[in-house]
Design a protein around this motif. Structure first.
Motif, PDB file in Angstrom:
ATOM      1  N   ASN A  28      -2.346 -29.945  50.352  1.00  0.00           N
ATOM      2  CA  ASN A  28      -1.659 -29.541  49.124  1.00  0.00           C
ATOM      3  C   ASN A  28      -1.590 -30.681  48.104  1.00  0.00           C
ATOM      4  N   ASN A  29      -2.522 -31.613  48.240  1.00  0.00           N
ATOM      5  CA  ASN A  29      -2.644 -32.763  47.338  1.00  0.00           C
ATOM      6  C   ASN A  29      -1.471 -33.741  47.456  1.00  0.00           C
ATOM      7  N   GLU A  30      -0.671 -33.592  48.504  1.00  0.00           N
ATOM      8  CA  GLU A  30       0.387 -34.554  48.734  1.00  0.00           C
ATOM      9  C   GLU A  30      -0.193 -35.808  49.400  1.00  0.00           C
ATOM     10  N   ILE A  31       0.532 -36.933  49.315  1.00  0.00           N
ATOM     11  CA  ILE A  31       0.073 -38.170  49.942  1.00  0.00           C
ATOM     12  C   ILE A  31       0.439 -38.120  51.419  1.00  0.00           C
ATOM     13  N   ILE A  32      -0.589 -38.196  52.269  1.00  0.00           N
ATOM     14  CA  ILE A  32      -0.338 -38.107  53.720  1.00  0.00           C
ATOM     15  C   ILE A  32      -0.612 -39.432  54.434  1.00  0.00           C
ATOM     16  N   GLY A  33      -1.127 -40.412  53.711  1.00  0.00           N
ATOM     17  CA  GLY A  33      -1.412 -41.685  54.355  1.00  0.00           C
ATOM     18  C   GLY A  33      -2.183 -42.609  53.423  1.00  0.00           C
ATOM     19  N   THR A  34      -2.667 -43.704  53.988  1.00  0.00           N
ATOM     20  CA  THR A  34      -3.428 -44.674  53.188  1.00  0.00           C
ATOM     21  C   THR A  34      -4.648 -45.173  53.960  1.00  0.00           C
ATOM     22  N   LEU A  35      -5.653 -45.534  53.213  1.00  0.00           N
ATOM     23  CA  LEU A  35      -6.823 -46.213  53.741  1.00  0.00           C
ATOM     24  C   LEU A  35      -6.837 -47.605  53.120  1.00  0.00           C
ATOM     25  N   SER A  36      -6.984 -48.627  53.939  1.00  0.00           N
ATOM     26  CA  SER A  36      -6.882 -49.995  53.416  1.00  0.00           C
ATOM     27  C   SER A  36      -8.063 -50.842  53.865  1.00  0.00           C
ATOM     28  N   SER A  37      -8.299 -51.889  53.082  1.00  0.00           N
ATOM     29  CA  SER A  37      -9.331 -52.864  53.420  1.00  0.00           C
ATOM     30  C   SER A  37      -8.743 -54.260  53.284  1.00  0.00           C
ATOM     31  N   GLY A  38      -9.191 -55.152  54.139  1.00  0.00           N
ATOM     32  CA  GLY A  38      -8.772 -56.557  54.066  1.00  0.00           C
ATOM     33  C   GLY A  38     -10.003 -57.440  54.083  1.00  0.00           C
ATOM     34  N   ILE A  39     -10.182 -58.240  53.050  1.00  0.00           N
ATOM     35  CA  ILE A  39     -11.378 -59.073  52.900  1.00  0.00           C
ATOM     36  C   ILE A  39     -10.979 -60.536  52.896  1.00  0.00           C
ATOM     37  N   ASP A  40     -11.730 -61.322  53.660  1.00  0.00           N
ATOM     38  CA  ASP A  40     -11.514 -62.769  53.688  1.00  0.00           C
ATOM     39  C   ASP A  40     -11.939 -63.348  52.336  1.00  0.00           C
ATOM     40  N   LEU A  41     -10.986 -63.988  51.644  1.00  0.00           N
ATOM     41  CA  LEU A  41     -11.274 -64.535  50.321  1.00  0.00           C
ATOM     42  C   LEU A  41     -11.865 -65.942  50.357  1.00  0.00           C
ATOM     43  N   GLY A  42     -12.062 -66.462  51.561  1.00  0.00           N
ATOM     44  CA  GLY A  42     -12.542 -67.839  51.663  1.00  0.00           C
ATOM     45  C   GLY A  42     -13.823 -68.072  50.889  1.00  0.00           C
ATOM     46  N   HIS A  43     -14.852 -67.241  51.147  1.00  0.00           N
ATOM     47  CA  HIS A  43     -16.135 -67.409  50.477  1.00  0.00           C
ATOM     48  C   HIS A  43     -16.007 -67.104  48.984  1.00  0.00           C
ATOM     49  N   SER A  44     -15.220 -66.092  48.667  1.00  0.00           N
ATOM     50  CA  SER A  44     -15.046 -65.723  47.259  1.00  0.00           C
ATOM     51  C   SER A  44     -14.343 -66.828  46.490  1.00  0.00           C
ATOM     52  N   LEU A  45     -13.291 -67.398  47.098  1.00  0.00           N
ATOM     53  CA  LEU A  45     -12.576 -68.483  46.433  1.00  0.00           C
ATOM     54  C   LEU A  45     -13.471 -69.714  46.272  1.00  0.00           C
ATOM     55  N   SER A  46     -14.340 -69.945  47.269  1.00  0.00           N
ATOM     56  CA  SER A  46     -15.285 -71.043  47.163  1.00  0.00           C
ATOM     57  C   SER A  46     -16.254 -70.791  46.007  1.00  0.00           C
ATOM     58  N   LEU A  47     -16.694 -69.517  45.887  1.00  0.00           N
ATOM     59  CA  LEU A  47     -17.567 -69.150  44.772  1.00  0.00           C
ATOM     60  C   LEU A  47     -16.856 -69.366  43.440  1.00  0.00           C
ATOM     61  N   VAL A  48     -15.603 -68.928  43.369  1.00  0.00           N
ATOM     62  CA  VAL A  48     -14.825 -69.095  42.140  1.00  0.00           C
ATOM     63  C   VAL A  48     -14.717 -70.571  41.776  1.00  0.00           C
ATOM     64  N   LYS A  49     -14.409 -71.403  42.766  1.00  0.00           N
ATOM     65  CA  LYS A  49     -14.261 -72.837  42.514  1.00  0.00           C
ATOM     66  C   LYS A  49     -15.569 -73.442  42.026  1.00  0.00           C
ATOM     67  N   ASN A  50     -16.688 -73.055  42.683  1.00  0.00           N
ATOM     68  CA  ASN A  50     -17.984 -73.595  42.279  1.00  0.00           C
ATOM     69  C   ASN A  50     -18.342 -73.173  40.856  1.00  0.00           C
ATOM     70  N   VAL A  51     -18.052 -71.918  40.524  1.00  0.00           N
ATOM     71  CA  VAL A  51     -18.347 -71.430  39.171  1.00  0.00           C
ATOM     72  C   VAL A  51     -17.497 -72.170  38.148  1.00  0.00           C
ATOM     73  N   GLU A  52     -16.216 -72.371  38.471  1.00  0.00           N
ATOM     74  CA  GLU A  52     -15.335 -73.093  37.548  1.00  0.00           C
ATOM     75  C   GLU A  52     -15.812 -74.528  37.352  1.00  0.00           C
ATOM     76  N   GLU A  53     -16.238 -75.179  38.446  1.00  0.00           N
ATOM     77  CA  GLU A  53     -16.747 -76.548  38.340  1.00  0.00           C
ATOM     78  C   GLU A  53     -18.046 -76.573  37.541  1.00  0.00           C
ATOM     79  N   LEU A  54     -18.889 -75.550  37.767  1.00  0.00           N
ATOM     80  CA  LEU A  54     -20.132 -75.455  37.003  1.00  0.00           C
ATOM     81  C   LEU A  54     -19.836 -75.301  35.514  1.00  0.00           C
ATOM     82  N   ALA A  55     -18.892 -74.430  35.193  1.00  0.00           N
ATOM     83  CA  ALA A  55     -18.534 -74.209  33.790  1.00  0.00           C
ATOM     84  C   ALA A  55     -18.001 -75.487  33.160  1.00  0.00           C
ATOM     85  N   SER A  56     -17.141 -76.208  33.906  1.00  0.00           N
ATOM     86  CA  SER A  56     -16.568 -77.447  33.391  1.00  0.00           C
ATOM     87  C   SER A  56     -17.653 -78.507  33.185  1.00  0.00           C
ATOM     88  N   ALA A  57     -18.532 -78.651  34.183  1.00  0.00           N
ATOM     89  CA  ALA A  57     -19.608 -79.650  34.076  1.00  0.00           C
ATOM     90  C   ALA A  57     -20.563 -79.293  32.942  1.00  0.00           C
TER      91      ALA A  57
END
Length: 282
Positions: free
Chosen positions: A101-130
């Motif tokens: 009946n289109n009511e909310i009956i539960g949730t589907l969730s995902s959990g992603i390790d941000l380690g590699h992503s944060l490393s990518l972010v840091k490298n991009v920021e350093e690249l931009a600064s350099a």
């Protein structure tokens, strides 16, 4: 009685999600854990390849703000689990599951390790600064090279003007040389005439001799000045040649640094685009 067209129940919908849960982290590039809840507790959980979360079936969702908010609002919610909990930063996303009946009956969730992503972010920021720093440095070098090239052009013009003036001076010296030569000839003729005049021309002979000496001195001085002017002309010619070579190098350097600056500007633009792109990983 056929049940072929019988609509699925809420329990069957959740069971279907539970069935596909193990396959979800295989169709994404990130290392992802996935979880399934009903409106009260976790029903199932599938771990990531490299990390484990404490989400056993039957774990109550009460007190988990992101899940409660997702069920209450019917909208996706987001939360970052700090590294103190599981030894790494986990980015979680919860999406509501709708029932018959289109009511909310539960949730589907995902959990992603941000380690590699944060490393990518840091490298991009350093690249931009350099890139920004390099762009500014090259821009300053380009400006200095352009100024050096302009200064070289000015010096070349001054050297040309000096050479022209030397040429005019040489013309004047030639004129003086001619006058000295004629004066010397005049003195010689005067001496001859004084000799013919005998005793009466003795005083005139002295004057004629002095005139000849003056003419000879003038000629000698003119030769020395001409020699000096020749040396100056040679020096000016060498200076002009060196400046011309330096000017060509400076102009080439200025053009090259401008090209490098243009390339760095494009890289800088790309780096900024990357910065905007990686914002989603923060």
């Amino acid at each position: 009685m056929s049940t072929e067209n019988k609509p699925a129940t809420n329990e069957e919908i959740l069971a279907a999600f539970k069935l596909v849960l193990p396959y979800l982290n295989q169709i994404v590039r990130e290392d992802m854990a996935v979880g399934l809840t009903d409106a009260k507790e976790y029903l199932s959980y599938h771990r990531a390849r490299e990390f484990e979360l404490d989400l056993p079936a039957g774990k109550p969702i009460k007190g988990i703000t992101a899940i409660e908010e997702c069920i209450q609002t019917g909208k996706n919610t987001y939360a970052d689990v700090p590294p103190e909990v599981y030894g790494r930063t986990i980015k979680t996303i919860f999406t509501p599951i709708h029932g018959v009946n289109n009511e909310i009956i539960g949730t589907l969730s995902s959990g992603i390790d941000l380690g590699h992503s944060l490393s990518l972010v840091k490298n991009v920021e350093e690249l931009a600064s350099a890139t920004n720093q390099t762009t500014e440095s090259v821009r300053q070098i380009a400006q200095s090279a352009a100024e050096l090239a302009a200064a070289g052009q000015n010096i070349m013009q001054l050297a040309k003007d000096l050479a022209d003036k030397n040429n005019h001076t040489a013309e004047v010296l030639d004129f003086i040389k001619n006058i000295a030569s004629q004066t010397n000839l005049l003195g010689l003729n005067a001496a001859i005439e004084a000799a013919r005049a005998g005793e009466q021309g003795r005083g005139f002979a002295v004057v004629a001799e002095e005139v000849r000496k003056l003419a000879e001195q003038s000629q000698e001085a003119t030769k020395k000045i001409q020699g000096t002017l020749l040396e100056m002309n040679n020096a000016v010619a060498e200076l002009s040649s060196s400046i011309e070579s330096s000017g060509a190098i400076s102009q080439e350097q200025a053009a090259t640094t401008q090209e490098v600056t243009a390339v760095l500007e494009r890289i800088n633009t790309t780096a900024k685009m990357l910065e905007n792109y990686v914002e989603r990983y923060k």
